[in-house]
Write a protein that holds these residues in place. Structure first.
Motif, PDB file in Angstrom:
ATOM      1  N   VAL A  11       5.988  26.558   7.721  1.00 27.73           N
ATOM      2  CA  VAL A  11       7.018  26.911   8.704  1.00 27.73           C
ATOM      3  C   VAL A  11       6.715  26.162   9.998  1.00 27.73           C
ATOM      4  CG1 VAL A  11       8.133  28.772  10.000  1.00 27.73           C
ATOM      5  CG2 VAL A  11       7.255  29.219   7.684  1.00 27.73           C
ATOM      6  N   LEU A  12       7.715  25.451  10.498  1.00 21.49           N
ATOM      7  CA  LEU A  12       7.639  24.814  11.810  1.00 21.49           C
ATOM      8  C   LEU A  12       8.265  25.764  12.819  1.00 21.49           C
ATOM      9  CD1 LEU A  12       7.443  22.498  13.921  1.00 21.49           C
ATOM     10  CD2 LEU A  12       9.623  21.650  13.012  1.00 21.49           C
ATOM     11  N   ILE A  13       7.514  26.076  13.865  1.00 20.02           N
ATOM     12  CA  ILE A  13       8.027  26.860  14.991  1.00 20.02           C
ATOM     13  C   ILE A  13       8.109  25.900  16.170  1.00 20.02           C
ATOM     14  CG2 ILE A  13       7.618  28.815  16.548  1.00 20.02           C
ATOM     15  CD1 ILE A  13       7.703  29.803  13.683  1.00 20.02           C
ATOM     16  N   HIS A  14       9.269  25.777  16.791  1.00 16.04           N
ATOM     17  CA  HIS A  14       9.349  24.910  17.972  1.00 16.04           C
ATOM     18  C   HIS A  14      10.267  25.502  19.030  1.00 16.04           C
ATOM     19  CE1 HIS A  14      13.365  23.111  17.479  1.00 16.04           C
ATOM     20  NE2 HIS A  14      13.117  23.035  16.186  1.00 16.04           N
ATOM     21  N   ALA A  15       9.955  25.144  20.268  1.00 15.00           N
ATOM     22  CA  ALA A  15      10.731  25.616  21.416  1.00 15.00           C
ATOM     23  C   ALA A  15      12.104  24.956  21.441  1.00 15.00           C
ATOM     24  CB  ALA A  15       9.978  25.288  22.697  1.00 15.00           C
ATOM     25  N   LEU A  16      13.004  25.573  22.173  1.00 15.92           N
ATOM     26  CA  LEU A  16      14.316  24.995  22.488  1.00 15.92           C
ATOM     27  C   LEU A  16      14.376  24.838  24.004  1.00 15.92           C
ATOM     28  CD1 LEU A  16      16.602  27.137  20.141  1.00 15.92           C
ATOM     29  CD2 LEU A  16      15.786  24.804  19.783  1.00 15.92           C
ATOM     30  N   GLU A  72      -7.923  20.722  13.919  1.00 14.57           N
ATOM     31  CA  GLU A  72      -7.702  21.960  14.659  1.00 14.57           C
ATOM     32  C   GLU A  72      -6.241  22.378  14.516  1.00 14.57           C
ATOM     33  OE1 GLU A  72      -7.558  23.548  19.231  1.00 14.57           O
ATOM     34  OE2 GLU A  72      -8.708  21.753  18.790  1.00 14.57           O
ATOM     35  N   ILE A  73      -6.034  23.656  14.249  1.00 12.17           N
ATOM     36  CA  ILE A  73      -4.678  24.172  14.096  1.00 12.17           C
ATOM     37  C   ILE A  73      -4.229  24.748  15.431  1.00 12.17           C
ATOM     38  CG2 ILE A  73      -3.241  25.867  12.919  1.00 12.17           C
ATOM     39  CD1 ILE A  73      -4.705  25.272  10.467  1.00 12.17           C
ATOM     40  N   LYS A  74      -3.074  24.282  15.885  1.00 15.93           N
ATOM     41  CA  LYS A  74      -2.494  24.748  17.141  1.00 15.93           C
ATOM     42  C   LYS A  74      -1.655  25.986  16.833  1.00 15.93           C
ATOM     43  CE  LYS A  74       0.802  22.377  19.528  1.00 15.93           C
ATOM     44  NZ  LYS A  74       1.426  21.275  20.225  1.00 15.93           N
ATOM     45  N   ARG A  75      -2.097  27.131  17.323  1.00 17.09           N
ATOM     46  CA  ARG A  75      -1.396  28.386  17.072  1.00 17.09           C
ATOM     47  C   ARG A  75      -0.120  28.462  17.918  1.00 17.09           C
ATOM     48  NH1 ARG A  75      -1.834  29.867  12.737  1.00 17.09           N
ATOM     49  NH2 ARG A  75      -1.008  31.873  13.303  1.00 17.09           N
ATOM     50  N   PRO A  76       0.926  29.083  17.389  1.00 19.83           N
ATOM     51  CA  PRO A  76       2.172  29.230  18.157  1.00 19.83           C
ATOM     52  C   PRO A  76       1.955  29.971  19.474  1.00 19.83           C
ATOM     53  CG  PRO A  76       2.526  29.766  15.849  1.00 19.83           C
ATOM     54  CD  PRO A  76       1.042  29.615  16.037  1.00 19.83           C
ATOM     55  N   VAL A  77       2.571  29.452  20.520  1.00 22.02           N
ATOM     56  CA  VAL A  77       2.462  30.029  21.864  1.00 22.02           C
ATOM     57  C   VAL A  77       3.864  30.390  22.353  1.00 22.02           C
ATOM     58  CG1 VAL A  77       1.795  29.561  24.252  1.00 22.02           C
ATOM     59  CG2 VAL A  77       0.410  28.648  22.387  1.00 22.02           C
ATOM     60  N   ASN A  78       4.012  31.595  22.855  1.00 22.00           N
ATOM     61  CA  ASN A  78       5.291  32.088  23.352  1.00 22.00           C
ATOM     62  C   ASN A  78       5.419  31.721  24.829  1.00 22.00           C
ATOM     63  OD1 ASN A  78       7.647  33.444  23.850  1.00 22.00           O
ATOM     64  ND2 ASN A  78       6.897  35.456  23.285  1.00 22.00           N
ATOM     65  N   SER A  85      14.427  34.387  19.995  1.00 23.80           N
ATOM     66  CA  SER A  85      14.085  34.321  21.417  1.00 23.80           C
ATOM     67  C   SER A  85      12.637  34.746  21.641  1.00 23.80           C
ATOM     68  CB  SER A  85      15.014  35.226  22.230  1.00 23.80           C
ATOM     69  OG  SER A  85      14.698  36.581  21.976  1.00 23.80           O
ATOM     70  N   SER A  86      12.214  34.612  22.883  1.00 20.62           N
ATOM     71  CA  SER A  86      10.842  34.982  23.236  1.00 20.62           C
ATOM     72  C   SER A  86      10.565  36.458  22.959  1.00 20.62           C
ATOM     73  CB  SER A  86      10.559  34.651  24.698  1.00 20.62           C
ATOM     74  OG  SER A  86      11.446  35.350  25.547  1.00 20.62           O
ATOM     75  N   LYS A  87      11.582  37.300  23.047  1.00 21.68           N
ATOM     76  CA  LYS A  87      11.355  38.732  22.798  1.00 21.68           C
ATOM     77  C   LYS A  87      11.060  39.018  21.322  1.00 21.68           C
ATOM     78  CE  LYS A  87      16.131  40.378  22.253  1.00 21.68           C
ATOM     79  NZ  LYS A  87      16.005  40.814  20.880  1.00 21.68           N
ATOM     80  N   ASP A  88      11.496  38.149  20.430  1.00 18.62           N
ATOM     81  CA  ASP A  88      11.234  38.310  19.003  1.00 18.62           C
ATOM     82  C   ASP A  88      10.016  37.510  18.528  1.00 18.62           C
ATOM     83  OD1 ASP A  88      13.656  39.856  18.397  1.00 18.62           O
ATOM     84  OD2 ASP A  88      14.704  37.996  18.901  1.00 18.62           O
ATOM     85  N   PHE A  89       9.493  36.650  19.409  1.00 28.95           N
ATOM     86  CA  PHE A  89       8.474  35.674  19.025  1.00 28.95           C
ATOM     87  C   PHE A  89       7.276  36.307  18.318  1.00 28.95           C
ATOM     88  CE2 PHE A  89       4.847  32.947  19.580  1.00 28.95           C
ATOM     89  CZ  PHE A  89       5.338  31.657  19.468  1.00 28.95           C
ATOM     90  N   ASP A  90       6.584  37.216  18.979  1.00 26.67           N
ATOM     91  CA  ASP A  90       5.340  37.754  18.432  1.00 26.67           C
ATOM     92  C   ASP A  90       5.548  38.451  17.094  1.00 26.67           C
ATOM     93  OD1 ASP A  90       3.806  36.787  20.573  1.00 26.67           O
ATOM     94  OD2 ASP A  90       4.181  38.596  21.755  1.00 26.67           O
ATOM     95  N   LYS A  91       6.580  39.285  17.015  1.00 25.09           N
ATOM     96  CA  LYS A  91       6.834  40.016  15.765  1.00 25.09           C
ATOM     97  C   LYS A  91       7.253  39.077  14.637  1.00 25.09           C
ATOM     98  CE  LYS A  91       9.454  42.943  17.967  1.00 25.09           C
ATOM     99  NZ  LYS A  91      10.411  43.967  18.316  1.00 25.09           N
ATOM    100  N   LEU A  92       8.161  38.147  14.925  1.00 26.85           N
ATOM    101  CA  LEU A  92       8.656  37.249  13.879  1.00 26.85           C
ATOM    102  C   LEU A  92       7.565  36.299  13.396  1.00 26.85           C
ATOM    103  CD1 LEU A  92      10.903  36.108  12.079  1.00 26.85           C
ATOM    104  CD2 LEU A  92      11.400  34.498  13.930  1.00 26.85           C
TER     105      LEU A  92
END
Length: 119
Positions: A84-89, A3-9, A64-71
């Motif tokens: 691409v790895l997307i991870h929180a800070l 299962e692929i875990k989709r990026p969550v903002n 940032s979270s404001k750019d998350f969905d578009k980026l």
């Protein structure tokens, strides 16, 4: 099938790490530069060495979270075969690179041993 875990903002800040090899270095460099220019984001160097927990060459994009969905959507559409790895800070490096880690493309094993020593 995995299962692929989709990026969550769900955080205020993030890193995207674009992974590449010698053969894809030029494309990855252009992709990162274009992302930085298009979304007015800070883009790190294109490393031709392993850095931190990353077991492939990578370039870091800070956003940032404001750019998350578009980026994230733009990276998914334009990355071709790159991972691409997307991870929180969140302030907790171990959790950021495990619990709050999301992949565009195939996941890559991370060396998280450095984080367990400092947590």
């Amino acid at each position: 099938m995995k299962e692929i875990k989709r990026p969550v903002n769900s955080h205020k800040a993030y890193h995207a790490h674009v992974y590449y090899e010698q053969e894809t270095l030029e494309f990855a460099s252009k992709l990162c530069k274009e992302a930085g220019d298009k979304f007015n984001l800070r883009v790190g160097r294109t490393h031709e060495a392993l850095v931190g927990p990353h077991q492939k060459w990578s370039c870091q994009i800070t956003f940032s979270s404001k750019d998350f969905d578009k980026l994230v959507s733009w990276l998914e559409q334009n990355r071709k075969e790159l991972t691409v790895l997307i991870h929180a800070l969140s302030g907790n490096d171990l959790e950021d690179h495990t619990i709050y880690a999301y992949w565009l493309g195939d996941s890559v094993e991370l060396d998280i041993s450095m984080f367990s020593e400092i947590q």
